[in-house]
Enzyme design. Structure first.
Site, mmCIF file in Angstrom:
data_model
loop_
_atom_site.group_PDB
_atom_site.id
_atom_site.type_symbol
_atom_site.label_atom_id
_atom_site.label_comp_id
_atom_site.label_asym_id
_atom_site.label_seq_id
_atom_site.Cartn_x
_atom_site.Cartn_y
_atom_site.Cartn_z
ATOM 1 N N GLY A 112 0.766 -1.238 0.000
ATOM 2 C CA GLY A 112 0.000 0.000 0.000
ATOM 3 C C GLY A 112 0.794 1.285 0.000
ATOM 4 N N ASP A 132 -4.472 -6.484 -5.779
ATOM 5 C CA ASP A 132 -3.306 -7.344 -5.608
ATOM 6 C C ASP A 132 -3.750 -8.794 -5.752
ATOM 7 O OD1 ASP A 132 -0.304 -6.806 -4.569
ATOM 8 O OD2 ASP A 132 -0.959 -8.809 -3.960
ATOM 9 N N CYS A 233 11.516 -2.982 -9.487
ATOM 10 C CA CYS A 233 12.706 -2.813 -8.647
ATOM 11 C C CYS A 233 13.815 -3.695 -9.194
ATOM 12 C CB CYS A 233 12.399 -3.142 -7.186
ATOM 13 S SG CYS A 233 11.676 -4.775 -6.937
#
Length: 379
Positions: A112, A132, A233
């Protein structure tokens, strides 16, 4: 190391990147402007013995230098005045640039951090879907939404690849795709040994499916086009530029400026034998040894409405190994540069001299052998 070798990076660059992965990143947090201001939060934390300073490239970020109390257990944290969030993940929401009153989708939102940042920039006005696929992470997502005072959000637990079947017409979509985590080795050292080449290929396939679904969920009408922000990432090309290139070839979208300015390294326009769209330089890369934060990638796409008269940009095709070999042969077969060194060639005489010798009839008879001599030669 394989990333550095495949990109032709120098030993110094490779050593700096590998060394940075062995060091922990600084703790960063984001002030929640739905409940407080950053300057008021700095004063409150300073009084509790937490030394924080503003992050210059964002209006809500803070970096923690030292603390006498646990940063995740202060009264301000429990009251929802701030969220512990990595600095690099804030760049994705800044690039998305959500506005109050819009319809926005966060496809992979747990726990979140980005979803609450989106709601914060929307000022709790509009409509936000926080989705999700993992049901175990929904609890943490819901708790953070309540703690930070978000009231314009609906939580869903669906496979992101099937979302276009359920909902469409969003003004903006954020896809922080599941990835190998090659940019967060400092937080999870097991990434270096757990991820294989097959894992990377399967992740890339999922990322390509997700980005197509994100585009299909985005608004694309004559009056208004939508925006999609793709982030990971990871610092690997296979999970970043390759995925964006795939989306450009499969859907009517174009790359646009992320709005992050000069902050970040430009994305690769070519990598090894592969070449990408020239506007891939609009994407942004973040390396641990350059910015002292997690490795990250951000790209922003805009839907193109062909019915409105917009022309889809041509996409350069990647060069295969066989094509590369054939191009080398053609280059070698081409004539040399006329301005280069010239080889000496024998000159051709355009006006050769012809000599004529006149012979009398008697001389011609004497020059011919007689029949008797020819018979003797045959015997």
């Amino acid at each position: 190391r394989d990333f550095c070798l495949s990109r032709g990076l120098g030993d110094v660059y490779k050593r700096q990147l590998l060394d940075a992965n062995e060091k922990s990143r600084p703790i960063t947090l984001r002030a929640n402007t739905l409940k407080t201001r950053r300057i008021d939060l700095i004063k409150a934390l300073t009084e509790r013995g937490v030394h924080v300073e503003p992050i210059p490239w964002t209006k809500v970020g803070l970096q923690v230098f030292s603390s006498r109390v646990p940063v995740g257990a202060t009264p301000e944290y429990l009251a929802g005045h701030y969220m512990l969030q990595s600095a690099s993940s804030m760049t994705a929401v800044i690039a998305l640039d959500p506005k109050p009153g819009e319809r926005i989708l966060d496809m992979a939102s747990a726990p979140g951090g980005k979803a609450t940042f989106i709601a914060q920039l929307m000022k709790n006005k509009g409509f936000l879907i926080a989705n999700d696929v993992n049901p175990k992470r929904i609890a943490a997502l819901t708790a953070n939404l309540h703690r930070l005072g978000v009231t314009n959000c609906i939580v869903s637990n669906l496979d992101g690849r099937k979302l276009p079947e359920r909902m469409k017409g969003f003004d903006r979509v954020l896809l922080d795709a599941p990835c190998s985590g090659s940019g967060i080795v400092s937080r999870d050292p097991q990434v270096k040994v757990k991820k294989s080449r097959q894992d990377l290929q399967s992740l890339s396939a999922i990322q390509k499916e997700l980005i197509l679904a994100a585009i299909d969920c985005t608004k694309s009408s004559k009056s208004k086009s939508g925006f999609i922000v793709y982030s990971t990432c990871s610092i690997l090309v296979e999970e970043n530029e390759d995925v964006i290139q795939y989306a450009l070839t499969k859907r009517n979208v174009k790359l646009v400026d992320t709005g992050l300015g000069d902050f970040g390294v430009k994305g690769y326009v070519h990598s090894g034998k592969r070449r990408f769209h020239p506007k891939m330089a609009l994407t942004r890369r973040y390396y641990p040894h350059v910015y002292n934060m997690d490795g990250f990638f951000v790209a922003k796409l805009q839907t193109v409405n062909t019915a409105k008269g917009e022309v889809k940009e041509s996409i350069p095709k990647p060069i295969s190994e066989s094509e590369d070999v054939s191009r080398k042969r053609i280059r070698e077969a081409k004539p040399k540069d006329p301005n280069g060194p010239k080889t000496k060639r024998p000159k051709m005489n355009s006006n050769p001299k012809v000599t004529v010798q006149l012979i009398t009839r008697s001389e011609l008879k004497n020059s011919k052998p007689s029949r008797k001599k020819l018979k003797k030669a045959k015997k």
